[in-house]
Write an enzyme that holds these catalytic residues in place. Structure first.
Site, PDB file in Angstrom:
ATOM      1  N   PRO A   1      74.218  59.915  75.126  1.00 19.29           N
ATOM      2  CA  PRO A   1      73.929  61.284  75.533  1.00 19.29           C
ATOM      3  C   PRO A   1      73.819  62.197  74.315  1.00 19.29           C
ATOM      4  O   PRO A   1      74.590  62.049  73.366  1.00 19.29           O
ATOM      5  CB  PRO A   1      75.150  61.672  76.367  1.00 19.29           C
ATOM      6  CG  PRO A   1      75.761  60.398  76.794  1.00 19.29           C
ATOM      7  CD  PRO A   1      75.421  59.385  75.763  1.00 19.29           C
TER       8      PRO A   1
ATOM      9  N   LYS B   1      66.871  62.282  73.467  1.00 16.88           N
ATOM     10  CA  LYS B   1      65.851  61.534  74.215  1.00 16.88           C
ATOM     11  C   LYS B   1      64.884  62.485  74.922  1.00 16.88           C
ATOM     12  O   LYS B   1      63.672  62.338  74.832  1.00 16.88           O
ATOM     13  CB  LYS B   1      66.528  60.620  75.252  1.00 16.88           C
ATOM     14  CG  LYS B   1      67.439  59.585  74.641  1.00 16.88           C
ATOM     15  CD  LYS B   1      68.071  58.707  75.689  1.00 16.88           C
ATOM     16  CE  LYS B   1      69.023  59.458  76.604  1.00 16.88           C
ATOM     17  NZ  LYS B   1      70.232  59.948  75.925  1.00 16.88           N
TER      18      LYS B   1
ATOM     19  N   GLU C   1     103.025  64.322  64.101  1.00 19.95           N
ATOM     20  CA  GLU C   1     101.745  64.292  63.379  1.00 19.95           C
ATOM     21  C   GLU C   1     101.935  63.693  61.988  1.00 19.95           C
ATOM     22  O   GLU C   1     101.069  62.967  61.491  1.00 19.95           O
ATOM     23  CB  GLU C   1     101.138  65.691  63.278  1.00 19.95           C
ATOM     24  CG  GLU C   1     100.802  66.337  64.624  1.00 19.95           C
ATOM     25  CD  GLU C   1      99.933  65.473  65.527  1.00 19.95           C
ATOM     26  OE1 GLU C   1      99.119  64.680  65.008  1.00 19.95           O
ATOM     27  OE2 GLU C   1     100.093  65.566  66.757  1.00 19.95           O
TER      28      GLU C   1
HETATM   29  P1  ADP Z   1      69.561  63.532  75.561  1.00 15.51           P
HETATM   30  O1  ADP Z   1      68.412  63.739  76.478  1.00 15.51           O
HETATM   31  O2  ADP Z   1      69.423  62.323  74.692  1.00 15.51           O
HETATM   32  O3  ADP Z   1      70.894  63.557  76.237  1.00 15.51           O
HETATM   33  P2  ADP Z   1      68.647  66.004  74.502  1.00 15.51           P
HETATM   34  O4  ADP Z   1      67.265  65.623  74.160  1.00 15.51           O
HETATM   35  O5  ADP Z   1      68.822  66.779  75.751  1.00 15.51           O
HETATM   36  O6  ADP Z   1      69.591  64.734  74.542  1.00 15.51           O
HETATM   37  O7  ADP Z   1      69.248  66.776  73.276  1.00 15.51           O
HETATM   38  C1  ADP Z   1      70.038  67.897  73.417  1.00 15.51           C
HETATM   39  C2  ADP Z   1      69.846  68.858  72.286  1.00 15.51           C
HETATM   40  O8  ADP Z   1      70.362  68.326  71.082  1.00 15.51           O
HETATM   41  C3  ADP Z   1      68.391  69.110  71.990  1.00 15.51           C
HETATM   42  O9  ADP Z   1      67.900  70.131  72.780  1.00 15.51           O
HETATM   43  C4  ADP Z   1      68.412  69.492  70.533  1.00 15.51           C
HETATM   44  O10 ADP Z   1      68.720  70.841  70.389  1.00 15.51           O
HETATM   45  C5  ADP Z   1      69.561  68.708  69.985  1.00 15.51           C
HETATM   46  N1  ADP Z   1      69.105  67.480  69.307  1.00 15.51           N
HETATM   47  C6  ADP Z   1      69.416  66.222  69.660  1.00 15.51           C
HETATM   48  N2  ADP Z   1      68.861  65.330  68.818  1.00 15.51           N
HETATM   49  C7  ADP Z   1      68.160  66.041  67.923  1.00 15.51           C
HETATM   50  C8  ADP Z   1      67.353  65.685  66.792  1.00 15.51           C
HETATM   51  N3  ADP Z   1      67.158  64.421  66.419  1.00 15.51           N
HETATM   52  N4  ADP Z   1      66.783  66.675  66.092  1.00 15.51           N
HETATM   53  C9  ADP Z   1      66.963  67.968  66.453  1.00 15.51           C
HETATM   54  N5  ADP Z   1      67.700  68.356  67.493  1.00 15.51           N
HETATM   55  C10 ADP Z   1      68.316  67.424  68.223  1.00 15.51           C
HETATM   56 ZN    ZN Z   2     100.045  61.510  68.639  1.00 17.92          ZN
END
Ligand code: ADP
Ligand code: ZN
Ligand code: MG
Length: 601
Positions: free
Chosen positions: A203, A207, A424
Site C-alpha cells: 500500500p 500503484k 527504554e
Molecule cells: P497505492 O495505490 O499503491 O496504494 P497511491 O498511488 O495511492 O498508492 O499513492 C499514494 C500517494 O503517495 C500518491 O498520491 C503520491 O502522492 C505518493 N507517492 C507514492 N509513490 C510515489 C512515487 N513513486 N513518487 C511520487 N509520489 C508517490
Molecule cells: Zn518496550
C-alpha cells in the site's frame, strides 16, 4: 430539485410582474375624480356636462370645461331612467350626449387568477412528483451501470515525471504507452500486446499514481474504478457493471481501464464464507470473459492494482489476461530522496533542509508515507506561524508518521517515568551491545500513540533479506525492556505487553514460515488464508498433526526464553550503563543517536 425550485421562482417573478403592471393600469384609471350621483344630477341641471359614457354601472362624466369625472349607478337601472327619477328635466337629459359602452371587463388576468393559482399549484405538484418517480427510475436503471469515473484528461494529468523511482516499472509500462499511441506499428508486425497488466506493490507505493501516469503519458481516456465498486448486495449487479464498463471503454478506445484493488473481486473463487463470494465469482468471470473478447483491434488495456497478489485467482493471471505483472517495490534510499523532492516542490523549504538525510532516516517508508511526512511538516510549520519548513519540522514529522503524535499531556508519574526510562534504556542497551541488532536511532520517554516511551532502531542500510542472527538479536532487543524492569524493579508492568506480542510473532514465524528452526526443518507449517466473513479475519489452516503443534509451541518458547536470557545477562552486566542512560532520559526525555553513542563510548 434545484431546477424545480428555480422554475417556480421564475414563474412567480413573472406573475408578480404582470400583477404589478395591471395594478398600475388600474391605478391610472382611477386617477379622475369620483363624484356622487347627486353631484352629477346637479351638474346636468347646471348644463355643465357634455357627455356621459356608460360602461355597465360605471359612468365617465366629461364636463364641458374638459374635466373628467367618474361616478357609479345601480346595476340594473338605465341612466336615463335614473336621471328621470331624479327629476332632471327631459331637455336637460337630451342635451347630454350619452354613450353606452361595453361592460368594463375587469382584466382577464385578475379574473382567472383565483383559478389559476390552485391549478398551477397542482400541476407543479404533479410535475414534481413525476420527476421524483423518474429519478428513482433512472437510478434503478443505472444500478447495473459501472460507476467508472472518466478522468479529465487535461486537468490532473499525471505523467511519469511525477512518479519518482520505480524505474523498471516505468520501463515496462512505457511499452504500453507506445502501443496506445501507435497501435498499428505493433499490429503490423504481428505482435500481441498484453491486454492486462497487474501492478503489484505494498500500500502507498504509488500503484494508483502509476496507472494514472500511464494514461497521462499516452494521453488517452482513463476509466478508473475500484474493485469494491463491483461488489453489491445483489447477485449479478457486478457482472452487469463490468459489461457496462467494457462497453463504454470500447467506445472510447484507445483507452485504459484501471481496476484498483482488484483483490476485492479477484480473490480465489470458492474461498470465503457467506453468500457474497457467489457474486464475486460472477463478477470475476465477467471480467475474464470481457478480456478474452478483446481482439487485436481493441485498443483497450486493462490495468489492475493490488497489494495482495497471493489471494488472486490463478485464472486472472493466465496468459491473455493479466499475464504481465509489474512490481512496484518500496522505494530505496535514492527513490525516497526523489519522492521527497517531488513532494517538496510546492513547499517553501528552509536552507537547512537536507532531504538526503530525511531519506536516510525513513527506511521502509512508502511513497505515501513520505508525502505524508512532508505534509505533516507543513502543518507543523503553519501552526508555528513560520514561513519556511525547516529540517527539524521534517524530522519531527517522521516520528509522527511512524509512531503517532506526541502526547505531551499524557503525564507519567515520577515512578512511571523512572520505570519507563529503565525500560527504554534496556531496549537501547541490548541493541547497542548485540552485533546484529539495528543501531539505536533515538530513545524517548515522551509518550506517543499508545506507548509510554519508545526506542527507534533503524537498519544501517535498506535490506531486502533478514538473516537468522538478526532475528535472534532483535528478539533479545525486544525483551530488553522487560529484562530491565525485572532487574531494576523486581516487578513487571504492562509496559512490555506490545514487546511480548511482537517477539512471539517473530519466534512463531521463524519456526512456521521461515524454516529457520533446526528441529522443525525447512518447511512451513499451516496455510494462512484470509476469509472474509463479517469483516476481516485471518484463518490458519493446519496441515500438521497435534504432535507437531506441540513441538512448534515448544520451539517458540525456547526462542523466547533464549532471548530473555540474553537480555537479562546484558542488562545485569551493564547496570552502570543502564543507569547512565536512564538518568539522561529522566533529565532530558529524549536521547538522539550521537548523544547515545557518546554516552556508551
Ligand atoms: P497505492 O495505490 O499503491 O496504494 P497511491 O498511488 O495511492 O498508492 O499513492 C499514494 C500517494 O503517495 C500518491 O498520491 C503520491 O502522492 C505518493 N507517492 C507514492 N509513490 C510515489 C512515487 N513513486 N513518487 C511520487 N509520489 C508517490
Ligand atoms: Zn518496550
Ligand atoms: Mg491505490
Amino acid at each position: 430539485m434545484k431546477n424545480i425550485i428555480k422554475n417556480f421562482a421564475v414563474f412567480f417573478l413573472i406573475f408578480a410582474l404582470i400583477a404589478a403592471i395591471f395594478s398600475f393600469f388600474d391605478a391610472d384609471r382611477q386617477s379622475s375624480e369620483e363624484i356622487s350621483l347627486d353631484r352629477l344630477v346637479e351638474q346636468i341641471n347646471q348644463d355643465a356636462v357634455s357627455r356621459i359614457e356608460v360602461r355597465g354601472n360605471e359612468l365617465s362624466v366629461f364636463l364641458k370645461n374638459g374635466e373628467e369625472q367618474k361616478s357609479k349607478k345601480e346595476n340594473n337601472e338605465s341612466l336615463v331612467a335614473l336621471l328621470r327619477n331624479y327629476e332632471v328635466p327631459a331637455e336637460k337629459i337630451q342635451a347630454v350626449e350619452i354613450n353606452i359602452g361595453d361592460e368594463p371587463s375587469p382584466s382577464i388576468f385578475l379574473t382567472i387568477l383565483p383559478f389559476l393559482i390552485p391549478i398551477l399549484f397542482i400541476v407543479g405538484l404533479i410535475f414534481f412528483m413525476m420527476r421524483q418517480v423518474q429519478g428513482v427510475n433512472t437510478r434503478a436503471m443505472s444500478f447495473g451501470q459501472s460507476g467508472a469515473k472518466l478522468a479529465d484528461r487535461q486537468k490532473n494529468r499525471v505523467t511519469f515525471k511525477e512518479v519518482a523511482g520505480a524505474k523498471e516499472a516505468k520501463e515496462d509500462l512505457l511499452e504500453v504507452v507506445e502501443f496506445l499511441k501507435q497501435p498499428q506499428k505493433f499490429i503490423n508486425i504481428g505482435a500481441k500486446i498484453p491486454k492486462g497488466i497487474l501492478l503489484l506493490g505494498s500500500p502507498g507505493t504509488g500503484k494508483t499514481l502509476m496507472a494514472r501516469a500511464v494514461a497521462g503519458e499516452a494521453n488517452v481516456p482513463f476509466f478508473h474504478i475500484s474493485g469494491s465498486e463491483f461488489v453489491e448486495m445483489f447477485v449479478g449487479v457486478g457482472a452487469s457493471r463490468v459489461r457496462d464498463l467494457f462497453k463504454k471503454a470500447k467506445k472510447a478506445s484507445p483507452c485504459i481501464i484501471f481496476i484498483d484493488e482488484i483483490d476485492a473481486v479477484g480473490r480465489q473463487r470458492g474461498a470465503g464464507l457467506g453468500g457474497s463470494h457467489d457474486e464475486r465469482e460472477q463478477t470475476l468471470n465477467q471480467i475474464l470473459v470481457e478480456m478474452d473478447g478483446f481482439d487485436n483491434q481493441t485498443n483497450v488495456i486493462v490495468l489492475a492494482a493490488t497489494n495482495r497478489p497471493d489471494v488472486l485467482d490463478p485464472a486472472l493471471l493466465r496468459p491473455g489476461r493479466f499475464d504481465r505483472q509489474v512490481v512496484i517495490d518500496l522505494p530505496d534510499i535514492k527513490d525516497r530522496e526523489e519522492i521527497l523532492h517531488i513532494h517538496a516542490q510546492k513547499k517553501p523549504l528552509a536552507k537547512d533542509v537536507d532531504l538526503k538525510l530525511v531519506a536516510q532516516r525513513t527506511p521502509g517508508f512508502s511513497g505515501a508515507d513520505l508525502a505524508n511526512v512532508l505534509n505533516e511538516a507543513a502543518i507543523l510549520t503553519a501552526r508555528a506561524n513560520a514561513k519556511q519548513i525547516n529540517q527539524q519540522a521534517i524530522l519531527d514529522s517522521i516520528e509522527r508518521v511512524m509512531l503517532g503524535r506526541e502526547r505531551k499531556s499524557h503525564i507519567l508519574s515520577p515512578k512511571e517515568k523512572e520505570i519507563t526510562a529503565y525500560h527504554e534504556a534496556g531496549h537501547a542497551l541490548v541493541a547497542h551491545v548485540l552485533p546484529h541488532a539495528d543501531p539505536v536511532h533515538k530513545i524517548s520517554i515522551i509518550s506517543r500513540g499508545r506507548a509510554a516511551g519508545y526506542t527507534i532502531n533503524l537498519p544501517k542500510e535498506d535490506k531486502k533479506l533478514k538473516s537468522y542472527s538478526e532475528f535472534i538479536d532483535s528478539m533479545a532487543v525486544l525483551l530488553g525492556g522487560y529484562a530491565a524492569e525485572k532487574v531494576f524493579f523486581h516487578e513487571l508492568t504492562t509496559g512490555a505487553s506490545n514487546d511480548l506480542k511482537r517477539i512471539t510473532e517473530i519466534a512463531r514465524r521463524l519456526v512456521t514460515q521461515f524454516g529457520m528452526n533446526e528441529k522443525m526443518g525447512p518447511r512451513t507449517f499451516g496455510e494462512r488464508e484470509e476469509m472474509i466473513f463479517l469483516g476481516k479475519e485471518i484463518h490458519e489452516r493446519r496441515d500438521y498433526s497435534e504432535k507437531t503443534a506441540e513441538l512448534i509451541d515448544e520451539q517458540v518458547s525456547q526462542y523466547v526464553n533464549q532471548a530473555l536470557k540474553t537480555a537479562m545477562d546484558l542488562v545485569s552486566k551493564h547496570k552502570d550503563k543502564m543507569k547512565k542512560i536512564a538518568d539522561v532520559l529522566l533529565e532530558k526525555e529524549t536521547i538522539e543517536k550521537n548523544e547515545f553513542e557518546a554516552l556508551m563510548a
